[in-house]
Design an enzyme around this catalytic site. Structure first.
Site, short mmCIF file in Angstrom:
data_model
loop_
_atom_site.label_atom_id
_atom_site.label_comp_id
_atom_site.label_asym_id
_atom_site.label_seq_id
_atom_site.Cartn_x
_atom_site.Cartn_y
_atom_site.Cartn_z
N ILE A 93 0.83 -1.20 0.00
CA ILE A 93 0.00 0.00 0.00
C ILE A 93 0.87 1.26 0.00
O ILE A 93 0.35 2.36 -0.08
CB ILE A 93 -0.99 -0.02 1.19
CG1 ILE A 93 -0.25 -0.21 2.52
CG2 ILE A 93 -2.00 -1.15 1.01
CD1 ILE A 93 -1.18 -0.20 3.75
N ASP A 94 2.19 1.07 0.07
CA ASP A 94 3.08 2.23 -0.03
C ASP A 94 3.24 2.62 -1.51
O ASP A 94 2.79 1.89 -2.41
CB ASP A 94 4.45 1.93 0.62
CG ASP A 94 5.24 0.85 -0.11
OD1 ASP A 94 5.46 0.99 -1.34
OD2 ASP A 94 5.65 -0.15 0.51
N HIS A 109 -4.17 -4.29 -3.20
CA HIS A 109 -4.69 -4.10 -1.85
C HIS A 109 -4.87 -2.62 -1.50
O HIS A 109 -4.92 -2.26 -0.33
CB HIS A 109 -3.76 -4.77 -0.82
CG HIS A 109 -3.79 -6.26 -0.91
ND1 HIS A 109 -2.85 -7.07 -0.33
CD2 HIS A 109 -4.66 -7.10 -1.52
CE1 HIS A 109 -3.14 -8.35 -0.58
NE2 HIS A 109 -4.22 -8.39 -1.31
N CYS A 117 -14.56 6.68 0.25
CA CYS A 117 -15.74 7.16 0.97
C CYS A 117 -16.70 6.00 1.22
O CYS A 117 -17.16 5.36 0.29
CB CYS A 117 -16.44 8.28 0.20
SG CYS A 117 -17.91 8.85 1.07
N CYS A 136 -15.82 13.91 2.65
CA CYS A 136 -15.55 13.41 1.30
C CYS A 136 -15.71 14.57 0.32
O CYS A 136 -16.72 15.27 0.37
CB CYS A 136 -16.54 12.28 0.98
SG CYS A 136 -16.55 11.83 -0.77
N GLY A 175 9.33 -10.95 -2.41
CA GLY A 175 9.11 -10.43 -1.05
C GLY A 175 7.71 -10.61 -0.52
O GLY A 175 7.16 -9.69 0.09
N LEU A 202 13.43 -13.57 0.85
CA LEU A 202 14.44 -13.75 1.88
C LEU A 202 14.53 -15.21 2.30
O LEU A 202 15.60 -15.71 2.61
CB LEU A 202 14.07 -12.88 3.09
CG LEU A 202 15.12 -12.64 4.15
CD1 LEU A 202 16.37 -12.01 3.55
CD2 LEU A 202 14.56 -11.75 5.25
P1 NAD Z 1 4.32 -10.53 4.45
O1 NAD Z 1 4.76 -9.54 5.46
O2 NAD Z 1 3.29 -11.51 4.82
O3 NAD Z 1 5.60 -11.33 3.95
C1 NAD Z 1 6.79 -10.68 3.66
C2 NAD Z 1 7.73 -11.64 2.98
O4 NAD Z 1 8.86 -10.90 2.59
C3 NAD Z 1 8.21 -12.80 3.86
O5 NAD Z 1 8.15 -14.00 3.11
C4 NAD Z 1 9.66 -12.44 4.15
O6 NAD Z 1 10.50 -13.57 4.21
C5 NAD Z 1 10.02 -11.60 2.96
N1 NAD Z 1 11.04 -10.60 3.24
C6 NAD Z 1 11.25 -9.91 4.39
N2 NAD Z 1 12.28 -9.08 4.25
C7 NAD Z 1 12.74 -9.25 2.99
C8 NAD Z 1 13.80 -8.69 2.25
N3 NAD Z 1 14.62 -7.75 2.78
N4 NAD Z 1 13.99 -9.11 0.99
C9 NAD Z 1 13.21 -10.06 0.42
N5 NAD Z 1 12.18 -10.63 1.07
C10 NAD Z 1 11.95 -10.22 2.34
O7 NAD Z 1 3.89 -9.67 3.21
P2 NAD Z 1 2.85 -9.92 2.06
O8 NAD Z 1 2.93 -11.31 1.62
O9 NAD Z 1 3.08 -8.79 1.13
O10 NAD Z 1 1.41 -9.75 2.73
C11 NAD Z 1 1.23 -8.67 3.50
C12 NAD Z 1 0.04 -7.81 3.39
O11 NAD Z 1 0.45 -6.75 4.24
C13 NAD Z 1 -0.29 -7.17 2.09
O12 NAD Z 1 -1.65 -7.27 1.94
C14 NAD Z 1 0.05 -5.68 2.24
O13 NAD Z 1 -1.04 -4.86 1.86
C15 NAD Z 1 0.28 -5.46 3.71
N6 NAD Z 1 1.51 -4.74 4.04
C16 NAD Z 1 2.00 -3.80 3.21
C17 NAD Z 1 3.17 -3.13 3.51
C18 NAD Z 1 3.69 -2.09 2.55
O14 NAD Z 1 2.91 -1.51 1.79
N7 NAD Z 1 5.00 -1.79 2.55
C19 NAD Z 1 3.86 -3.43 4.68
C20 NAD Z 1 3.32 -4.41 5.53
C21 NAD Z 1 2.15 -5.06 5.19
#
Ligand code: NAD
Length: 236
Positions: A93-94, A109, A117, A136, A175, A202
């Protein structure tokens, strides 16, 4: 190679300083998923949920895209310049992909920098807080919520995603833990459509999805290396 599709998750933004979802015992920035990422949690305690996403939005604005985001922007440029198709699907979502220079990003997502809204359904670009219940801009109700897809809600762009997977040649997953559906099922769909599948993560994923190739390591190392490999091969 004519149609390359990439799916990214929270892991690609981890080295920029944004915490992943499940890394700390199923918690997201010390909050239970049920409290901050479900419609029920929002109904129970909207102030907490607003505080949480207002915090995530403010935090995301202070961090920078990393070499993995930048490598994917280069990959998009190379693939499209060579006449291929490139689609970047993200669960994040970033906005770090856009800030790194990616053009076509499907946020399945939702996005922190957007407000939804609850009254009229309008989606409005939004960079400030929502916790003070602003109106809104379309229907003027004070009913804006984060434009983020919570558990139990339908992700965005599913039709388009299905279409690009239909004739996908290479599907790359980066990731993501592979436990949040339907995103976690996309690799299997791509594979069924005949695509070669690659995981860059990772660690090994917990799920049962099989990949043709797995490269383990931090995204800032494995993604630029992968992009260099793909773009240097004449047959991509
Ligand atoms: P998750 O957090 O469930 O899994 C993250 C995965 O990334 C893990 O398998 C981990 O091993 C791997 N990982 C961690 N650090 C890493 C690195 N440096 N390099 C490579 N891989 C790495 O994330 P997901 O599967 O994306 O599901 C999470 C949900 O959380 C999504 O729906 C998302 O909307 C939300 N979310 C988003 C953000 C964001 O926008 N940055 C952050 C946290 C959660």
């Amino acid at each position: 190679m004519t149609n390359l599709v990439v799916l990214t998750g929270a892991g690609i933004s981890a080295e920029s300083g944004l915490a992943t979802f499940r890394a700390s015992d199923g918690l997201w920035e010390n909050h239970r998923i049920e409290d901050v990422a479900t419609p029920e949690g929002f109904a129970r305690n909207p102030d907490l949920v607003h505080r949480f996403y207002d915090g995530r939005r403010a935090q995301a604005a202070t961090v920078e895209p990393n070499p993995a985001h930048q490598a994917l922007a280069r990959l998009e440029t190379s693939v499209t310049a060579a006449g291929g198709r490139f689609t970047l699907i993200t669960q994040n979502i970033d906005d770090l992909h856009e800030r790194a220079g990616s053009y076509r990003v499907l946020h399945m997502h939702g996005e922190l920098n957007s407000a939804l809204c609850s009254t009229c359904g309008a989606r409005t670009p939004w960079t400030g807080p929502l916790g003070d219940h602003p109106n809104c801009p379309v229907c003027h109700d004070p009913a804006l919520r984060p434009d983020v897809v919570w558990f139990g809600e339908v992700p965005y762009h599913l039709d388009r995603i299905e279409r690009v997977l239909d004739d996908c040649d290479l599907f790359v997953v980066i990731g993501t833990s592979g436990v949040v559906y339907p995103a976690a099922g996309l690799a299997s769909l791509a594979r069924a459509a005949g695509a070669r599948t690659i995981l860059l993560n990772l660690e090994e994923q917990e799920g049962w999805v099989r990949y043709d190739e797995v490269r383990l390591g931090p995204a800032t190392e494995v993604v630029p290396q992968f992009v260099a490999d793909v773009t240097s091969r004449p047959d991509w």
